[in-house]
Write an enzyme that holds these catalytic residues in place. Structure first.
Site: not given
Length: 191
Positions: A25, A27, A32, A47, A75
């Site tokens: 995938e 990035k 996040r 996160r 994300e």
């Protein structure tokens, strides 16, 4: 849930074995986050374990349509409709630095949650299931709102093709590639 974090690949990707044992995938350069739908509410956690739901009403609203007992990992990005790639990270940061979000900012910097894992479905913890099974269930959610998307999988034929994709990352507005073992459970920290 504690986040399963990425770490840089040491050495040549060919040492990982057959490419079809891996999922590739992009990035993304965003925040996040986990979007959790429980008890008639939606919670957006960073996160850093901060509740950031108020900064993303354009994600929270559509996420109310998710089935109860759903937890998505993914994300947060600013991605205006029709644009080929997300806006720079700095645009996303503007949303986090405000106590209230003016309508003009919501319209000019619309947020999108790009899901790449399903951690909970129907209130059941899925983290011990292999990634390929969690991904299949994620795709079955069929997110229908532009603010809720499923991260596309990349399908390189071999490791040299994967390396060629990685070379395109910056021109596509992403940081690089993520490689995830298809049979892996969802861990925590940098395992």
């Amino acid at each position: 849930y504690r986040f399963f974090l990425a770490h840089p690949l040491e050495g040549d990707a060919a040492g990982l074995g057959p490419i079809d044992s891996w999922q590739a995938e992009w990035k993304w350069d965003g925040i996040r986050a986990q979007v959790i739908r429980r008890g008639g509410e939606v919670f957006v956690w960073s996160r850093g374990e901060e509740l950031i739901s108020e900064s993303f009403p354009d994600v929270v609203g559509p996420a109310l349509a998710l089935p109860a007992g759903t937890a998505l990992d993914g994300e947060l990005l600013v991605w205006p409709e029709g644009d080929a790639q997300p806006a720079p990270f700095q645009t996303l940061q503007q949303r986090l630095q405000r106590k209230t979000l003016p309508r003009r900012l919501l319209e000019s910097a619309p947020a999108v949650f790009l899901a790449y894992d399903l951690l909970e479905a129907d209130g059941q913890d899925l983290r011990d299931q292999p990634l390929h099974a969690r991904r299949q269930r994620l795709e079955s959610l069929q997110a229908t709102h532009p603010a809720l998307r499923i991260a596309p999988l990349l399908r390189p034929a071999d490791w040299p093709a994967c390396a060629a994709l990685r070379e395109q990352a910056r021109s596509r507005g992403v940081e690089g590639l993520m490689l995830k073992q298809r049979d892996a459970r969802y861990g925590s920290g940098r395992t």
